[in-house]
Write a protein that holds these residues in place. Structure first.
Motif, PDB file in Angstrom:
ATOM      1  N   ALA A 108       0.854  -1.289   0.031  1.00 42.91           N
ATOM      2  CA  ALA A 108       0.122   0.027  -0.026  1.00 42.91           C
ATOM      3  C   ALA A 108       1.021   1.160   0.034  1.00 42.91           C
ATOM      4  O   ALA A 108       0.750   2.288  -0.847  1.00 42.91           O
ATOM      5  N   GLU A 109       1.860   1.265   0.848  1.00 46.10           N
ATOM      6  CA  GLU A 109       2.846   2.381   0.909  1.00 46.10           C
ATOM      7  C   GLU A 109       3.549   2.717  -0.410  1.00 46.10           C
ATOM      8  O   GLU A 109       3.602   3.694  -0.801  1.00 46.10           O
ATOM      9  N   TYR A 110       4.105   1.862  -1.159  1.00 46.25           N
ATOM     10  CA  TYR A 110       4.708   1.854  -2.408  1.00 46.25           C
ATOM     11  C   TYR A 110       4.007   1.464  -3.575  1.00 46.25           C
ATOM     12  O   TYR A 110       4.660   1.746  -4.543  1.00 46.25           O
ATOM     13  N   ASP A 111       2.732   1.492  -3.440  1.00 48.72           N
ATOM     14  CA  ASP A 111       1.721   1.053  -4.650  1.00 48.72           C
ATOM     15  C   ASP A 111       2.224  -0.098  -5.492  1.00 48.72           C
ATOM     16  O   ASP A 111       2.291   0.268  -6.771  1.00 48.72           O
ATOM     17  N   TRP A 112       2.666  -0.910  -4.913  1.00 48.51           N
ATOM     18  CA  TRP A 112       3.177  -2.170  -5.421  1.00 48.51           C
ATOM     19  C   TRP A 112       2.102  -3.144  -6.045  1.00 48.51           C
ATOM     20  O   TRP A 112       2.533  -4.126  -7.131  1.00 48.51           O
ATOM     21  N   GLY A 113       0.764  -3.130  -5.754  1.00 45.14           N
ATOM     22  CA  GLY A 113      -0.360  -4.107  -5.864  1.00 45.14           C
ATOM     23  C   GLY A 113       0.173  -5.641  -5.708  1.00 45.14           C
ATOM     24  O   GLY A 113      -0.064  -6.361  -6.483  1.00 45.14           O
ATOM     25  N   ILE A 114       0.913  -5.782  -4.501  1.00 45.92           N
ATOM     26  CA  ILE A 114       1.186  -7.222  -4.366  1.00 45.92           C
ATOM     27  C   ILE A 114       0.134  -8.187  -4.125  1.00 45.92           C
ATOM     28  O   ILE A 114      -0.787  -7.648  -3.309  1.00 45.92           O
ATOM     29  N   ASP A 115      -0.027  -9.282  -4.526  1.00 43.64           N
ATOM     30  CA  ASP A 115      -1.114 -10.213  -4.352  1.00 43.64           C
ATOM     31  C   ASP A 115      -0.454 -11.187  -3.174  1.00 43.64           C
ATOM     32  O   ASP A 115       0.414 -12.088  -3.527  1.00 43.64           O
ATOM     33  N   PRO A 116      -1.122 -11.160  -1.968  1.00 39.90           N
ATOM     34  CA  PRO A 116      -0.310 -11.908  -0.877  1.00 39.90           C
ATOM     35  C   PRO A 116      -0.480 -13.278  -1.115  1.00 39.90           C
ATOM     36  O   PRO A 116       0.140 -14.169  -0.592  1.00 39.90           O
ATOM     37  N   ALA A 164      -6.926 -18.821   1.966  1.00 38.35           N
ATOM     38  CA  ALA A 164      -7.422 -17.850   2.618  1.00 38.35           C
ATOM     39  C   ALA A 164      -7.373 -16.578   1.802  1.00 38.35           C
ATOM     40  O   ALA A 164      -8.423 -15.653   1.627  1.00 38.35           O
ATOM     41  N   TYR A 165      -6.395 -16.059   1.197  1.00 42.75           N
ATOM     42  CA  TYR A 165      -6.419 -15.111   0.365  1.00 42.75           C
ATOM     43  C   TYR A 165      -7.168 -14.993  -0.967  1.00 42.75           C
ATOM     44  O   TYR A 165      -7.692 -14.153  -1.611  1.00 42.75           O
ATOM     45  N   ASP A 166      -7.337 -16.385  -1.431  1.00 41.80           N
ATOM     46  CA  ASP A 166      -7.880 -16.394  -2.723  1.00 41.80           C
ATOM     47  C   ASP A 166      -9.352 -16.338  -2.524  1.00 41.80           C
ATOM     48  O   ASP A 166     -10.278 -15.760  -3.268  1.00 41.80           O
ATOM     49  N   SER A 167      -9.893 -16.612  -1.098  1.00 42.72           N
ATOM     50  CA  SER A 167     -11.363 -16.311  -0.815  1.00 42.72           C
ATOM     51  C   SER A 167     -11.627 -14.886  -0.724  1.00 42.72           C
ATOM     52  O   SER A 167     -12.804 -14.404  -1.049  1.00 42.72           O
ATOM     53  N   ASP A 168     -10.713 -13.957  -0.243  1.00 43.94           N
ATOM     54  CA  ASP A 168     -10.893 -12.686  -0.018  1.00 43.94           C
ATOM     55  C   ASP A 168      -9.477 -12.099  -0.150  1.00 43.94           C
ATOM     56  O   ASP A 168      -8.602 -11.997   0.862  1.00 43.94           O
ATOM     57  N   PRO A 169      -8.979 -11.638  -1.169  1.00 45.03           N
ATOM     58  CA  PRO A 169      -7.710 -10.930  -1.536  1.00 45.03           C
ATOM     59  C   PRO A 169      -7.381  -9.826  -0.660  1.00 45.03           C
ATOM     60  O   PRO A 169      -6.339  -9.544  -0.333  1.00 45.03           O
ATOM     61  N   HIS A 170      -8.349  -9.170  -0.101  1.00 46.08           N
ATOM     62  CA  HIS A 170      -8.094  -7.827   0.967  1.00 46.08           C
ATOM     63  C   HIS A 170      -8.558  -8.323   2.140  1.00 46.08           C
ATOM     64  O   HIS A 170      -8.735  -7.257   2.802  1.00 46.08           O
ATOM     65  N   ARG A 171      -8.421  -9.442   2.711  1.00 49.31           N
ATOM     66  CA  ARG A 171      -8.802  -9.576   3.879  1.00 49.31           C
ATOM     67  C   ARG A 171      -7.812  -9.221   4.932  1.00 49.31           C
ATOM     68  O   ARG A 171      -6.529  -9.215   4.565  1.00 49.31           O
ATOM     69  N   PRO A 172      -8.497  -8.589   6.106  1.00 49.87           N
ATOM     70  CA  PRO A 172      -7.447  -7.639   6.716  1.00 49.87           C
ATOM     71  C   PRO A 172      -6.217  -8.704   7.677  1.00 49.87           C
ATOM     72  O   PRO A 172      -5.281  -8.237   7.850  1.00 49.87           O
ATOM     73  N   THR A 173      -6.711  -9.732   7.591  1.00 53.80           N
ATOM     74  CA  THR A 173      -5.799 -10.964   8.367  1.00 53.80           C
ATOM     75  C   THR A 173      -6.233 -12.327   8.131  1.00 53.80           C
ATOM     76  O   THR A 173      -7.456 -12.359   8.115  1.00 53.80           O
ATOM     77  N   ILE A 174      -5.271 -13.083   7.982  1.00 54.66           N
ATOM     78  CA  ILE A 174      -5.634 -14.315   7.845  1.00 54.66           C
ATOM     79  C   ILE A 174      -6.212 -15.138   9.003  1.00 54.66           C
ATOM     80  O   ILE A 174      -6.941 -16.208   8.987  1.00 54.66           O
ATOM     81  N   LEU A 175      -6.300 -14.504  10.164  1.00 52.00           N
ATOM     82  CA  LEU A 175      -6.646 -14.819  11.311  1.00 52.00           C
ATOM     83  C   LEU A 175      -8.119 -15.374  11.322  1.00 52.00           C
ATOM     84  O   LEU A 175      -8.821 -16.127  11.959  1.00 52.00           O
TER      85      LEU A 175
END
Ligand code: NBP
Length: 478
Positions: free
Chosen positions: A347-355, A379-390
């Motif tokens: 987010a800081e460097y605008d990299w668009g990384i897919d976790p 976990a990220y496939d089901s929600d790429p923007h999830r705030p935490t995998i927890l």
């Protein structure tokens, strides 16, 4: 004949990367500052594929097909800058320089910007897996432009490790420093993972009273389950190893001072700048620093501890299962924190990384490869923007199931005086995230009291200040 790609810097990593490329049928130009190393390389490995040795950097550039692809594998820092300068002088617009060393991501950003101005592509690339990985398939994290990845990606994917489902452990991470940033966090997670493993061992040894060979068996068993990973596998090997000189456990003759090369420290320094709470990684870095503080430890050795220092045998029998749960739960937290740092950097460097893609390329080749990364990817496939995998159901269920054991392990460690900073920091993070209210409210009150730093209220918008030195009425801030 021209080479498809070149490697300059033929120490262990560069040498093995060049061999890996050649074994996959790619003609490779090879170069090293000290030419004797290039000659020795050809003598030893020349028959493994097509190599074009170069004695000068000009000859190296001339032997590469256009646009040129040149991988630098030299010591990070000033040596990398020196080699970039030499190479840039003999390359042409559109050519690509790949830095496969462990560069600081800010250096990569600087180098990429400078080379872009000269029309050159700079691809800062994290490579994990050590010597072995470089030869047989590392996990590869390339940054840089889309255009550069189009020309390089197929080659890198070809030599990368393959996950169990066959996908290459290499993907375009994002622009400029993104690849080296992700490699840095990978190493930070590796620090945390190793610290947690070390604490699990320490508790089994010094709370439950087990011998290293017995603990090796426990780890071997864990490696059959959800903790299955390279690090758990090699923990069993190291704990089972006997020292030839003394005939005792190898782990007992090793000096207990853990060293570090810097990527863990960078991960924490960067997290502090980004405001990303990576307490598990920080505790791991500090635990290594503490272990190396010989004078401090010698001075403190006589400080009083608890009287009772062993579990009774009934509790000891259950303890290994509790430690497995605590280890799994703490590991989930450490990885969650690392992935959050990746999202914060992106987010800081605008990299668009897919976790999720990062979890996917760590499934093979690298030191933290583990069965569990499949779950993070899902976990990220089901929600790429999830705030935490927890909050992913798999992980929240696992944490819920583990928490009673996790709490028992942390309290046992505290009662018996066995340090478990990783386990307890992870549990504290979990409880803090869960909390309805945090005592941060009191901290805001104190800040307002001594420094008029103001606070926000839960019941209306705006910032406020209480006149602490006066009638204690509240006034709007500013
Ligand atoms: P080293 O980090 O030990 O570097 C040795 C190489 O750097 C040699 O080829 C040496 O050339 C060259 N070099 C130096 Br030092 N100064 C130079 C200069 N001013 N100009 C040109 N060349 C110079 O090698 P390594 O262990 O193979 O690691 C390479 C990179 O990969 C590093 O950045 C490292 O952090 C990273 N890495 C290593 C591992 C690992 O497991 N070792 C894993 C992942 C990443 P010479 O022969 O002429 O002295």
């Amino acid at each position: 004949q021209q080479a498809r790609i070149g490697v300059t810097g033929l120490a262990v990593m560069g040498r093995n990367l060049a061999r890996n490329l050649a074994r996959h049928g790619h003609p490779v130009a090879v170069h090293n500052r000290t030419a004797a190393r290039t000659r020795a390389f050809i003598e030893e490995f020349g028959d493994e594929g097509v190599f074009l040795p170069a004695e000068s950097i000009q000859q190296f550039a001339d032997s590469l097909e256009r646009p040129r692809r040149a991988i630098i594998m030299v010591k990070a820092g000033a040596p990398t800058d020196a080699v970039i300068d030499e190479l840039a002088a003999v390359l042409e617009p559109g050519d690509m320089i790949v830095d496969g060393g462990n560069a600081a991501f800010q250096d990569t950003r600087r180098r990429e910007a400078a080379l872009r101005r000269r029309g050159l592509h700079f691809v800062g690339t994290g490579i994990s897996g050590g010597e072995e990985g470089a030869l047989n398939g590392p996990s590869i994290m390339p940054g840089g432009s889309d255009e550069a990845y189009q020309a390089l990606g197929p080659l890198l994917e070809d030599i990368a490790a393959k996950a169990d489902d066959g996908t290459p452990c290499c993907t375009h991470v994002g622009p400029d420093g993104a690849g080296h940033f992700v490699k840095m966090v990978h190493n930070g997670i590796e620090y945390a993972d190793m610290q947690l493993i070390a604490e699990a061992y320490d508790l089994l040894r010094h709370a439950a009273g087990l011998r290293p060979a017995e603990i090796a068996e426990i780890f071997r068993g864990w490696n059959e389950g959800r903790l299955e990973s390279y690090l758990i596998e090699i923990t069993a090997e190291v704990l089972a190893h006997t020292d030839a000189a003394t005939g005792g456990p190898f782990v007992d003759i090793v000096l207990d001072q853990a060293e570090q090369k810097g990527t863990g420290r960078w991960t924490v320094q960067t997290a502090l700048d980004l405001g990303a709470p990576v307490s598990g990684i920080a505790e791991a870095v500090f635990a290594r620093s503490l272990s190396g503080s010989a004078e401090l430890r010698a001075a403190a050795r006589g400080l009083p501890g608890p009287g009772e220092t062993w579990l009774d045998s009934a509790a000891g029998d259950r303890f290994a299962d509790d430690v497995e749960q605590a280890l799994y739960a703490s590991k989930i937290v450490a990885y969650a924190q690392g992935f959050n740092e990746i999202q914060a950097g992106s987010a800081e460097y605008d990299w668009g990384i897919d976790p999720g893609a990062m979890a996917a390329i760590w499934r093979g080749g690298c030191i933290i490869r583990a069965r569990f990364l499949d779950r993070i990817k899902e976990a990220y496939d089901s929600d790429p923007h999830r705030p935490t995998i927890l909050t992913d159901p798999h992980f929240s269920d696992a944490l819920g199931d583990a928490q009673a054991a996790w709490r028992r392990v942390v309290s046992t460690a505290a009662e018996l005086g066995v340090p478990a900073p990783g386990f307890s920091a992870a549990l504290a993070y979990y409880d803090a995230l869960r909390a309805e209210r945090l005592p941060a409210a009191l901290i805001q009150g104190l800040r307002d009291y001594f420094g008029a730093h103001t606070y926000r209220r839960t019941d209306r918008e705006g910032s406020f200040h209480t006149l602490w030195g006066g009638d204690r009425s509240e006034v709007p801030a500013g």
